[in-house]
Write a protein that holds these residues in place. Structure first.
Motif, short mmCIF file in Angstrom:
data_model
loop_
_atom_site.label_atom_id
_atom_site.label_comp_id
_atom_site.label_asym_id
_atom_site.label_seq_id
_atom_site.Cartn_x
_atom_site.Cartn_y
_atom_site.Cartn_z
N ALA A 27 0.83 -1.21 0.00
CA ALA A 27 0.00 0.00 0.00
C ALA A 27 0.86 1.25 0.00
O ALA A 27 0.51 2.27 -0.63
N VAL A 28 2.01 1.20 0.70
CA VAL A 28 2.92 2.35 0.71
C VAL A 28 3.52 2.55 -0.68
O VAL A 28 3.70 3.69 -1.14
N LEU A 29 3.83 1.45 -1.38
CA LEU A 29 4.35 1.56 -2.76
C LEU A 29 3.29 2.18 -3.68
O LEU A 29 3.62 3.01 -4.54
N ILE A 30 2.04 1.79 -3.50
CA ILE A 30 0.96 2.36 -4.31
C ILE A 30 0.83 3.85 -4.03
O ILE A 30 0.59 4.66 -4.94
N ASP A 31 1.00 4.23 -2.77
CA ASP A 31 0.93 5.65 -2.41
C ASP A 31 2.06 6.42 -3.08
O ASP A 31 1.86 7.55 -3.56
N GLU A 32 3.25 5.83 -3.14
CA GLU A 32 4.38 6.47 -3.83
C GLU A 32 4.07 6.64 -5.31
O GLU A 32 4.30 7.72 -5.88
N ALA A 33 3.54 5.59 -5.92
CA ALA A 33 3.20 5.67 -7.34
C ALA A 33 2.09 6.69 -7.59
O ALA A 33 2.13 7.43 -8.58
N THR A 34 1.13 6.75 -6.68
CA THR A 34 0.04 7.73 -6.81
C THR A 34 0.59 9.15 -6.79
O THR A 34 0.16 10.01 -7.57
N ASP A 35 1.57 9.40 -5.92
CA ASP A 35 2.16 10.73 -5.83
C ASP A 35 3.01 11.06 -7.05
O ASP A 35 3.11 12.22 -7.45
#
Length: 680
Positions: free
Chosen positions: A439-447
């Motif tokens: 989920a943290v990786l997805i947040d990074e990609a989202t940003d």
């Protein structure tokens, strides 16, 4: 100290009664406001009504909470004026401002500049204070007071008995504020400015969590309008911890601060899976941000065909080399992927408008917008700069070995790539068993695709347990604001625990932050912290041990036992004292102890549940003990706490946390031999 009813005590009680009446009048004035004729529409009326409701809540008088806890008698008026505030001006210091019908202050907010000497003044530097008076309370009523004549050279400096009593007062229920007991070194951190980020390294019982929460309250007082626009957020390690601290800010009159865990911040997908330690460490490594950036921008394809836009009878042709220049310019600017994708059709449309103007036409902005929406331009943008779903991007990286190898080349080695690859690729984003690290990786990609909203101030507690990628996730929430980072390197209990604050602050995006260390222990008794500190050379060799300032050494006992029944008996012994008791045990031993407590007829709560006078025992898995505190603690089987972690250092750190949760006393029970690191 005065302990009998005399004229000064009666006068102080009268002032307390008058102040409560004044606060009630302030609340009634707000409740009586008629907004019928001052709102233009129903939306304004709703907003104003909500603001009034919040104001009424902030003016609540908590019967068991002292309205003021101190008094300052100044030699002169603050600022040196002599008109109204001649010699002998007096201020009562409390949790919020209270004034009478004429607007004259009866209680001064502890955050006001005039209140600062209550925390900072000393015999060496009296700060123009003639007398500092502290009040002792019993269930909200003044029962004692204590005076320090700071400007009297004939009076020796001494430790405040009331201050010690307040620090050691038994606690039942959620965390209390420390507004009456803030120490000078804590006050410096609390009142530091909004512009700068502060990192507080503090051992157990140094008050770092309370300092962080009081800093938020102070910043909201000093910069209310700005933070009302930008927002504030407190981030804790888990829900139990947030529930425990959630009453501190409302007790100080602050109701608008949001609370969340890091998992809450990055909740783009439902968490159904877990990672082993090796995978979690790699996924939490900051290098993954570079891998994600490469994988994302690999979707951009330089054009090889021209774009032809038809408008009426005219055809406008943008050649491939000119399109390539537009794409390369956007890539060189390093703006976010989504922003660049939105800008590309406008850039192409502008190139078409330049051709139109050269041919003698006079197109306006409406024409440019129409060209940007042209089907040929849309098709070109889709081919050159396609939309990317962040979750799908992360899923492909973790599922497609070849895709990962291409974009992790020179960043992750083969073993690291294997560690994070899924054994069975998921069919879709919804069916994937996402982990917290995913989920943290997805947040990074989202940003990378779209900028994350930034807040004015973020408090990050128990920060030592965050991975570099989690620090980046928090940092995105305060890119244009500041942060207060709180933690203890010795209490890091994750495989990716912080090694140094400078490294952590760099990942947070605040490398220039000021690092402060709190070493004076207010919460943990002397004998308890001395015993726990035996572990420091093995878990955090560079840290300064906490030195308890408590005059009371506290109850401390190491008790060999034969089984769960003896542990229950140790709990029963401590429950004879006033206050709360925590039974902390290795997670695997909790069910057995819960059964033994039930058989003995002793009710218990889970961590984060609020204690009452009838139920004062909490059964706490060691993994959830961090940040919590109890008057008395029974620590069951230290060896099992250490063995419950993947490696010895992490286990010893978990044990250090468990040993330092007690405010008044600790009983260590064990059947197995104690860890050798606890030997004297």
């Amino acid at each position: 100290m005065s302990t009998h009813v005399d004229d000064p005590l009666s006068r102080e009680r009268s002032h307390l009664s008058a102040s409560r009446s004044a606060l009630r009048a302030m609340r009634e004035d707000v409740e009586a406001l008629d907004i019928t004729d001052v709102t233009a529409n129903w939306v304004n009326a709703e907003v104003l009504a909500r603001q009034i409701e919040e104001r009424v809540k902030s003016l609540a008088d908590l019967s068991d909470t002292p309205l003021f806890f101190g008094r300052l008698d100044y030699l002169h008026a603050p600022g040196g004026e002599q008109a109204e505030g001649a010699r002998g001006e007096r201020f009562y210091i409390g949790r919020r401002h209270v004034h009478d019908h004429d607007g004259d202050p009866m209680v001064i907010d502890w955050r006001a500049p005039v209140s600062q000497p209550f925390y900072r003044a000393s015999k060496k530097d009296p700060m123009d204070v003639a007398l500092r008076r502290r009040f002792g309370y019993t269930r909200g009523d003044i029962t004692a007071y204590e005076d320090e004549h700071l400007s009297d050279p004939g009076e020796a400096a001494r430790t405040s008995k009331l201050l010690q009593q307040e620090i050691e007062r038994p606690r039942v229920g959620p965390m209390r504020d420390i507004v009456a007991t803030i120490q000078p070194e804590q006050d410096e951190i609390v009142r530091s400015g909004l512009a700068g980020t502060v990192c507080v390294q503090g051992g157990p019982g140094t008050g770092k969590t309370a300092v962080g929460l009081h800093r938020v309250a102070y910043l909201l007082y000093a910069h209310r309008e700005r933070l009302a626009r930008t927002g504030t957020l407190v981030i804790g390690p888990n829900r139990s911890f947030l529930h425990y601290i959630e009453q501190v800010l409302p007790a100080l009159g602050e109701l608008t601060v949001q609370q969340a865990t890091v998992d809450d911040l990055v909740a783009h997908v439902e968490i159904k899976g877990t990672d082993d330690a090796r995978a979690a460490v790699v996924k939490g490594d900051a290098r993954l941000a570079q891998v994600l950036r490469r994988a994302l921008y690999a979707h951009v394809t330089l054009p090889t065909e021209p774009v032809v836009v038809v408008r009426g009878s005219r055809r406008w042709r943008i050649p491939a080399y000119e399109l390539e220049e537009l794409v390369r310019e956007l890539l060189d600017r390093e703006i976010r992927y989504g922003a660049a994708r939105e800008a590309l059709p406008q850039r192409i449309a502008h190139a078409v408008l330049v051709q139109m103007e050269r041919s003698g036409e006079a197109p306006d902005d409406r024409v440019q917008d129409a060209v940007a929406r042209n089907s040929a331009v849309k098709a070109a943008v889709k081919a050159i700069w396609p939309a990317v779903d962040p979750a799908k991007l992360v899923l492909r990286l973790l599922s497609d070995a070849e895709f990962l190898a291409v974009h992790a080349e020179g960043i992750l080695d083969e073993d690291e790539q294997k560690a994070i690859l899924r054994a069975k690729p998921a069919r879709s984003v919804k069916s994937a068993k996402w982990s917290a690290a995913d989920a943290v990786l997805i947040d990074e990609a989202t940003d990378l695709i779209q900028r994350t909203h930034s807040l004015g101030h973020v408090v990050l507690d128990e920060a030592q347990d965050l991975s570099p990628m989690q620090y980046r996730a928090v940092g995105r929430r305060c890119t244009t604001g500041s942060a207060t980072v709180l933690g203890d390197l010795a209490q890091g209990t994750t495989p990716w625990a912080t090694r140094s604050w400078q490294e952590a602050l760099t990942h947070l995006g605040k490398p220039e932050a000021l690092v402060e260390e709190l070493t004076a222990g207010f919460r943990v008794p002397t004998d308890v912290i001395a015993y726990a500190s035996r572990l420091l050379p093995h878990i955090a060799p560079g840290l300064t041990p906490v030195e308890s300032i408590r005059e009371n050494p506290g109850h401390f006992e190491v008790r060999p036992v034969c089984g769960a029944k003896d542990v229950v008996e140790a709990c029963r012994d401590l429950l004879r004292h006033e206050g709360s008791t925590g039974l902390i045990a290795a997670d695997a031993r909790v069910p057995e102890l819960a059964e033994a407590l039930e058989e003995a007829g002793i009710p218990c709560l889970g961590p984060g549940e609020e204690t009452t006078q009838d139920t004062r025992l909490t059964l706490v898995p060691a993994s959830l003990a961090k940040g919590l505190e109890y008057d008395y603690v029974v620590l069951d089987e230290p060896r099992a706490v250490v063995d419950g972690e993947p490696d010895e250092r992490t286990g010893l750190r978990r044990l250090y946390v468990a040993l330092t949760r007690a405010v008044s006393g600790l009983t260590v029970t064990h059947t197995a031999p104690l860890p050798p690191q606890l030997a004297a």
